[in-house]
Write a protein that holds these residues in place. Structure first.
Motif, PDB file in Angstrom:
ATOM      1  N   MET A  83     -12.939 -23.408 -39.917  1.00  0.00           N
ATOM      2  CA  MET A  83     -12.728 -24.466 -40.910  1.00  0.00           C
ATOM      3  C   MET A  83     -11.395 -24.289 -41.639  1.00  0.00           C
ATOM      4  SD  MET A  83     -16.483 -25.243 -42.614  1.00  0.00           S
ATOM      5  CE  MET A  83     -16.824 -23.547 -43.068  1.00  0.00           C
ATOM      6  N   ALA A  84     -10.988 -23.046 -41.837  1.00  0.00           N
ATOM      7  CA  ALA A  84      -9.747 -22.785 -42.565  1.00  0.00           C
ATOM      8  C   ALA A  84      -8.510 -23.007 -41.702  1.00  0.00           C
ATOM      9  CB  ALA A  84      -9.749 -21.362 -43.112  1.00  0.00           C
ATOM     10  N   THR A  85      -8.599 -22.667 -40.415  1.00  0.00           N
ATOM     11  CA  THR A  85      -7.407 -22.698 -39.556  1.00  0.00           C
ATOM     12  C   THR A  85      -7.430 -23.811 -38.518  1.00  0.00           C
ATOM     13  OG1 THR A  85      -8.376 -21.168 -37.932  1.00  0.00           O
ATOM     14  CG2 THR A  85      -7.210 -20.204 -39.812  1.00  0.00           C
ATOM     15  N   PRO A 127      -2.140 -14.223 -34.280  1.00  0.00           N
ATOM     16  CA  PRO A 127      -1.080 -13.783 -35.191  1.00  0.00           C
ATOM     17  C   PRO A 127      -0.956 -12.262 -35.184  1.00  0.00           C
ATOM     18  CG  PRO A 127      -3.048 -14.266 -36.413  1.00  0.00           C
ATOM     19  CD  PRO A 127      -3.351 -14.627 -34.985  1.00  0.00           C
ATOM     20  N   VAL A 128      -0.150 -11.733 -36.092  1.00  0.00           N
ATOM     21  CA  VAL A 128       0.012 -10.292 -36.222  1.00  0.00           C
ATOM     22  C   VAL A 128      -1.341  -9.641 -36.515  1.00  0.00           C
ATOM     23  CG1 VAL A 128       1.184  -8.459 -37.517  1.00  0.00           C
ATOM     24  CG2 VAL A 128       2.362 -10.614 -37.036  1.00  0.00           C
ATOM     25  N   LEU A 129      -1.565  -8.474 -35.923  1.00  0.00           N
ATOM     26  CA  LEU A 129      -2.872  -7.828 -35.990  1.00  0.00           C
ATOM     27  C   LEU A 129      -3.362  -7.615 -37.416  1.00  0.00           C
ATOM     28  CD1 LEU A 129      -5.246  -6.436 -34.591  1.00  0.00           C
ATOM     29  CD2 LEU A 129      -3.901  -4.317 -34.593  1.00  0.00           C
ATOM     30  N   ARG A 130      -2.451  -7.235 -38.334  1.00  0.00           N
ATOM     31  CA  ARG A 130      -2.908  -6.895 -39.688  1.00  0.00           C
ATOM     32  C   ARG A 130      -3.527  -8.084 -40.417  1.00  0.00           C
ATOM     33  NH1 ARG A 130       2.751  -7.184 -40.574  1.00  0.00           N
ATOM     34  NH2 ARG A 130       3.351  -8.617 -42.266  1.00  0.00           N
ATOM     35  N   ARG A 141      -3.647 -18.690 -44.833  1.00  0.00           N
ATOM     36  CA  ARG A 141      -3.857 -19.778 -43.877  1.00  0.00           C
ATOM     37  C   ARG A 141      -2.603 -20.051 -43.054  1.00  0.00           C
ATOM     38  NH1 ARG A 141      -3.054 -25.235 -43.615  1.00  0.00           N
ATOM     39  NH2 ARG A 141      -4.576 -26.390 -42.364  1.00  0.00           N
ATOM     40  N   GLU A 142      -1.455 -20.097 -43.705  1.00  0.00           N
ATOM     41  CA  GLU A 142      -0.225 -20.432 -42.986  1.00  0.00           C
ATOM     42  C   GLU A 142       0.092 -19.409 -41.902  1.00  0.00           C
ATOM     43  OE1 GLU A 142       1.341 -23.225 -43.319  1.00  0.00           O
ATOM     44  OE2 GLU A 142      -0.049 -23.873 -44.898  1.00  0.00           O
ATOM     45  N   VAL A 143      -0.153 -18.145 -42.206  1.00  0.00           N
ATOM     46  CA  VAL A 143       0.121 -17.097 -41.219  1.00  0.00           C
ATOM     47  C   VAL A 143      -0.887 -17.147 -40.073  1.00  0.00           C
ATOM     48  CG1 VAL A 143       0.317 -14.604 -40.858  1.00  0.00           C
ATOM     49  CG2 VAL A 143       1.132 -15.632 -42.987  1.00  0.00           C
ATOM     50  N   ALA A 157     -11.304 -16.755 -50.228  1.00  0.00           N
ATOM     51  CA  ALA A 157     -10.052 -16.336 -50.862  1.00  0.00           C
ATOM     52  C   ALA A 157      -9.020 -15.886 -49.828  1.00  0.00           C
ATOM     53  CB  ALA A 157     -10.330 -15.206 -51.856  1.00  0.00           C
ATOM     54  N   TYR A 158      -9.440 -15.049 -48.893  1.00  0.00           N
ATOM     55  CA  TYR A 158      -8.507 -14.475 -47.923  1.00  0.00           C
ATOM     56  C   TYR A 158      -7.958 -15.539 -46.973  1.00  0.00           C
ATOM     57  CZ  TYR A 158      -6.594 -11.478 -44.278  1.00  0.00           C
ATOM     58  OH  TYR A 158      -5.750 -10.887 -43.377  1.00  0.00           O
ATOM     59  N   LEU A 159      -8.827 -16.373 -46.444  1.00  0.00           N
ATOM     60  CA  LEU A 159      -8.386 -17.375 -45.475  1.00  0.00           C
ATOM     61  C   LEU A 159      -7.476 -18.414 -46.121  1.00  0.00           C
ATOM     62  CD1 LEU A 159     -11.732 -17.859 -43.519  1.00  0.00           C
ATOM     63  CD2 LEU A 159      -9.667 -16.721 -42.696  1.00  0.00           C
ATOM     64  N   THR A 160      -7.748 -18.748 -47.367  1.00  0.00           N
ATOM     65  CA  THR A 160      -6.882 -19.708 -48.057  1.00  0.00           C
ATOM     66  C   THR A 160      -5.508 -19.108 -48.326  1.00  0.00           C
ATOM     67  OG1 THR A 160      -8.819 -20.707 -49.125  1.00  0.00           O
ATOM     68  CG2 THR A 160      -6.670 -21.198 -50.074  1.00  0.00           C
ATOM     69  N   GLU A 161      -5.492 -17.836 -48.743  1.00  0.00           N
ATOM     70  CA  GLU A 161      -4.230 -17.170 -49.066  1.00  0.00           C
ATOM     71  C   GLU A 161      -3.348 -16.969 -47.832  1.00  0.00           C
ATOM     72  OE1 GLU A 161      -2.810 -12.827 -50.823  1.00  0.00           O
ATOM     73  OE2 GLU A 161      -4.746 -13.669 -51.432  1.00  0.00           O
TER      74      GLU A 161
END
Length: 418
Positions: free
Chosen positions: A232-234, A191-194, A175-177, A169-173
């Protein structure tokens, strides 16, 4: 799938019936009403579940369930041979696993709705994994069990289900960032730390499991899940490099700070330095592989009980000794089939979350089998995880069937046709 796919049940049911027959003839387990009751319940429930899938859930994958039952039947028979006192207990766990699998298949769409709440899944996952850190009891050298009277639960077995759902769920949501780097640290673009903080938390918990709980197997498993699913997600190698840098650094520090880490490492490098002491299990496992040869000593004719805790961590060594290289390869081929079918389900998914969820489940089964097989053959340091569907344990059996049920739901949801 064709209608003849019902023949796939012949192998698991045949192994179960033939194995129990040999155990009775060898008088390893006694013939009793309990054996007839639980054995019959397993057989009937297996057939009914498969028929229900065929008639009410057309379009679902019909290979995974028979493959899982083949592994589980072999596991039950081997446990009856190795630890007769636990034979009926494992058979009851298998029956419960089949029923849980059916429940997951029928309630699958509701379970998949949990993917809409990634942060709740993440918090629940951390609570599960940390529960053993604070309330765990040490069993077999690892503090990864929570004991309730005579009943023990391994939270990490259920934590891996939640962590897969959270990462999907998290990686899909995000992914673009995650694929757009904002900062450069040395040669790594991040990317940004958060946005990578949840991944760092998971890696940190894996390190804590290794150091505090002495649970190298679960640490490797959770670390591997997070790294592979992130990649796999990125598709970014920076995350893989960062993860390995964190884990390697923690491993080096742990080696110098904790004696049990040094012991595990030295056993892996040279088990023959203390073959009758700390390395006894590994040495006996290697002897079992050697004495089994190609054809094996024969079921119930080897000496695998010389290995301590052979029914859990080292059941693959017992299979290799009594069923030989061919039997060991057969088990690995079933896991390879499991991985192949799971990846096919993932590739057929149209939704990104479902694709990553199915791929994550494929990774779990592959990694768990690889880590335990590599450990008993001294390819990797000795670990304390179970061989899915095969090793003794209720937590492992139930969690494996839950993952299998989710895969079956995904194969139905995407209307796959083979």
């Amino acid at each position: 799938m064709k209608e003849h796919s019902g023949y796939l049940l012949l192998a698991p049911l045949g192994i179960l019936l033939l194995g129990v027959g040999v155990l009775l003839l060898q008088r390893i387990v006694p013939l009793s009403d309990s054996l007839l009751l639980w054995g019959g319940a397993v057989i009937v429930s297996t057939i009914l579940v498969y028929v229900a899938l065929s008639r009410r859930h057309a379009g679902t994958d019909r290979t995974l369930f028979p493959a899982a039952m083949l592994l589980a039947s072999l596991g039950v028979v081997m446990i009856g041979r190795l630890k007769p006192a636990l034979f009926l207990t494992q058979m009851r766990w298998l029956l419960l696993g089949v029923l849980v699998y059916l429940a997951v298949v029928f309630c699958g769409r509701r379970i998949l709705r949990l993917l809409s709440y990634p942060y709740i899944l993440g918090i629940f996952c951390l609570l599960l994994l940390c529960s053993a850190l604070f309330f765990g009891t040490e069993i077999g050298g690892s503090r990864n069990w929570i004991v309730f009277g005579s009943f023990a639960v391994q939270p990490s077995e259920f934590g891996k289900i939640v962590i897969i759902m959270f990462l999907a769920a998290y990686l899909t949501e995000h992914r673009e960032v995650l694929i757009l780097p904002r900062h450069k640290v040395l040669w790594l673009k991040l990317p940004v730390l958060r946005f990578i903080a949840p991944l760092l938390c998971i890696w940190g918990v894996a390190v804590l499991m290794f150091v505090v709980q002495r649970d190298l197997g679960s640490a490797l498993l959770f670390f591997g899940i997070a790294v592979l699913m992130t990649y796999m997600a990125t598709g970014r190698k920076s995350y893989v490099a960062l993860a390995f840098a964190v884990f390697f650094g923690a491993a080096v520090i742990s080696y110098f700070m904790f004696s049990h880490v040094r012991v595990r490492f030295h056993i892996w490098l040279d088990p023959w330095a203390d073959p009758s002491g700390s390395a006894y299990q590994v040495v006996q496992s290697l002897f079992a592989f050697g004495s089994g040869g190609v054809w094996g000593a024969g079921f119930a004719h080897g000496h695998p009980t010389l290995i301590p805790e052979v029914h859990t961590d080292f059941i693959f060594a017992a299979i290799a000794e009594e069923l030989g290289l061919l039997g060991a390869i057969g088990v690995m081929l079933v896991f390879a089939l499991f991985f192949y079918r799971s990846i096919r389900i993932a590739l057929a998914c149209r939704e990104g979350q479902n694709m990553l969820l199915a791929a994550g489940i494929a990774v779990v089964f592959f990694l768990q089998a690889f880590i335990i097989i590599a450990g008993v053959t001294k390819f990797l340091p000795l670990t304390g995880i179970t061989l899915p569907f095969v090793s003794y344990g209720g937590s492992s059996m139930i969690s494996s069937f839950i993952l299998l049920g989710i895969l079956t739901v995904l194969s139905k949801k995407e209307n796959r046709h083979d």
